[in-house]
Design a protein around this motif. Sequence first.
Motif, PDB file in Angstrom:
ATOM      1  N   GLU A 127      11.013  -1.148   4.718  1.00  0.00           N
ATOM      2  CA  GLU A 127       9.789  -1.645   5.339  1.00  0.00           C
ATOM      3  C   GLU A 127       9.986  -2.101   6.781  1.00  0.00           C
ATOM      4  O   GLU A 127       9.010  -2.303   7.498  1.00  0.00           O
ATOM      5  CB  GLU A 127       9.246  -2.834   4.526  1.00  0.00           C
ATOM      6  N   HIS A 130       8.655   0.294  10.048  1.00  0.00           N
ATOM      7  CA  HIS A 130       7.212   0.289  10.292  1.00  0.00           C
ATOM      8  C   HIS A 130       6.736  -1.094  10.715  1.00  0.00           C
ATOM      9  O   HIS A 130       5.857  -1.219  11.578  1.00  0.00           O
ATOM     10  CB  HIS A 130       6.468   0.726   9.034  1.00  0.00           C
ATOM     11  N   ASP A 168      -6.113   3.935  11.173  1.00  0.00           N
ATOM     12  CA  ASP A 168      -6.364   5.103  10.307  1.00  0.00           C
ATOM     13  C   ASP A 168      -7.848   5.410  10.113  1.00  0.00           C
ATOM     14  O   ASP A 168      -8.304   6.506  10.404  1.00  0.00           O
ATOM     15  CB  ASP A 168      -5.694   4.927   8.942  1.00  0.00           C
ATOM     16  N   GLN A 172     -11.349   0.101   8.368  1.00  0.00           N
ATOM     17  CA  GLN A 172     -10.222  -0.819   8.277  1.00  0.00           C
ATOM     18  C   GLN A 172     -10.066  -1.596   9.576  1.00  0.00           C
ATOM     19  O   GLN A 172     -10.503  -1.156  10.644  1.00  0.00           O
ATOM     20  CB  GLN A 172      -8.930  -0.061   7.971  1.00  0.00           C
ATOM     21  N   LEU A 215      -0.938  -0.452  -4.403  1.00  0.00           N
ATOM     22  CA  LEU A 215      -1.172  -1.399  -3.314  1.00  0.00           C
ATOM     23  C   LEU A 215       0.117  -1.680  -2.561  1.00  0.00           C
ATOM     24  O   LEU A 215       1.214  -1.523  -3.089  1.00  0.00           O
ATOM     25  CB  LEU A 215      -1.745  -2.705  -3.865  1.00  0.00           C
ATOM     26  N   ASP A 216      -0.033  -2.110  -1.309  1.00  0.00           N
ATOM     27  CA  ASP A 216       1.124  -2.494  -0.513  1.00  0.00           C
ATOM     28  C   ASP A 216       1.479  -3.950  -0.801  1.00  0.00           C
ATOM     29  O   ASP A 216       0.715  -4.686  -1.429  1.00  0.00           O
ATOM     30  CB  ASP A 216       0.839  -2.287   0.975  1.00  0.00           C
ATOM     31  N   SER A 219      -1.130  -6.634   0.081  1.00  0.00           N
ATOM     32  CA  SER A 219      -2.251  -6.753  -0.851  1.00  0.00           C
ATOM     33  C   SER A 219      -1.819  -7.366  -2.173  1.00  0.00           C
ATOM     34  O   SER A 219      -2.574  -8.134  -2.783  1.00  0.00           O
ATOM     35  CB  SER A 219      -2.876  -5.376  -1.100  1.00  0.00           C
ATOM     36  N   ARG A 241       8.692  -3.360  -6.486  1.00  0.00           N
ATOM     37  CA  ARG A 241       7.990  -3.379  -5.213  1.00  0.00           C
ATOM     38  C   ARG A 241       8.321  -4.594  -4.351  1.00  0.00           C
ATOM     39  O   ARG A 241       7.961  -4.617  -3.172  1.00  0.00           O
ATOM     40  CB  ARG A 241       6.474  -3.359  -5.471  1.00  0.00           C
ATOM     41  N   PHE A 272       2.597  -4.238   5.247  1.00  0.00           N
ATOM     42  CA  PHE A 272       1.367  -3.557   4.857  1.00  0.00           C
ATOM     43  C   PHE A 272       1.562  -2.052   4.873  1.00  0.00           C
ATOM     44  O   PHE A 272       2.590  -1.535   5.318  1.00  0.00           O
ATOM     45  CB  PHE A 272       0.201  -3.962   5.777  1.00  0.00           C
ATOM     46  N   GLU A 273       0.552  -1.349   4.373  1.00  0.00           N
ATOM     47  CA  GLU A 273       0.626   0.106   4.258  1.00  0.00           C
ATOM     48  C   GLU A 273       0.880   0.750   5.615  1.00  0.00           C
ATOM     49  O   GLU A 273       0.291   0.337   6.623  1.00  0.00           O
ATOM     50  CB  GLU A 273      -0.689   0.636   3.673  1.00  0.00           C
ATOM     51  N   PRO A 274       1.769   1.745   5.699  1.00  0.00           N
ATOM     52  CA  PRO A 274       2.057   2.369   6.998  1.00  0.00           C
ATOM     53  C   PRO A 274       0.803   2.904   7.666  1.00  0.00           C
ATOM     54  O   PRO A 274      -0.020   3.584   7.052  1.00  0.00           O
ATOM     55  CB  PRO A 274       3.018   3.508   6.632  1.00  0.00           C
TER      56      PRO A 274
END
Length: 333
Positions: A127, A130, A168, A172, A215-216, A219, A241, A272-274
């Motif tokens: 992680e 990113h 993205d 968001q 989920l990341d 979240s 995770r 968080f999500e990439p």
Amino acid sequence: MDAPEAAAGLHAHCERCVKLSRCAQAAPVGGPRCELVDCPVGCGHRLHRCKLAEHRLLCPEEQVPCINAEYGCAAVLARRLRAAHLTDCPASVVLCMAEWNRWPLLAPGRPRTLYAFQCAQPLRRDEFAHHYRRVHGDVHGGAGAWLERRCPLAQYGCPHVADRLYPDRPQQRFVVSPVTGCVGVTVAGSADAPPDLGLLTTLPFEVLEHIAALLDPFSLNHLSLTCRLLRDVCASLVESRGLVMLMWSPIRVDGRVTWRSVAKSWRFSGAFEPVRTLGFRDGRHVADHMRHCAHFDRLDRTSRRELSRLRCALLMEGRCELAGLPAPFTKRE
């Protein structure tokens, strides 16, 4: 067999045998030999039975604990996969040491620690790249002024903020979590809406696990705070995770203070999500806000009382010419 060979449990022939194709056909040389067997865990190696014990110390398919087992990782995997496992090992934790200065204009001549901030966020090794790129490279770096635009009168109390870039998808936006203090990505409007858990909590536990696995960590941190059921769901995913860190406590040994690990703490990181792309959001410019900004109203200072206060303030600053009074005597040569 001599003494060292007998202690190792190897036959004299088996110890020196390297060509198994010839060994199976020729007569034993140097003493008795044992039968040839295949590796029991399936690596494809063929050897004498008396060498199985030492072969398992090097066998790539042997099931062994993770290199970070003493730091909390409970994974047991093939020896050949241990190097690749380190990238997402929950005990392979990287502490982000990035620093940034929030008010660079105020730093000269003042203590550096007053205005320098350190991230100090624990992250899994997979992680970190990113996190550093988006949080410290974009948000705290050059793109920070592009993500959002505040009213020029924010220092006077105007709360207006306009998002300029979105991650993205236009739905968001970047947010700062009041729970973890980390930067994350959320759907616009979802942070302010009250959660409706009625339908979600009626689903089977296995279905909830599958949904939560998508989920990341950012979240999952917030999902675990909604109710006990979803907290149990998140707890079932923390080993796959999350990350684990040792908790240390000082102890006194022979009159000296040392540290000892007393527990293992499992948690989700703030990653968080990439985010793959950043897009410009369509919206009104900040200049349009200035037309009706409540803090942009002009104040007409015409009363005698207000003018007297202004004159006194100018006199205290030594600006007599603006206060309508003669300046004190000065001599120039």
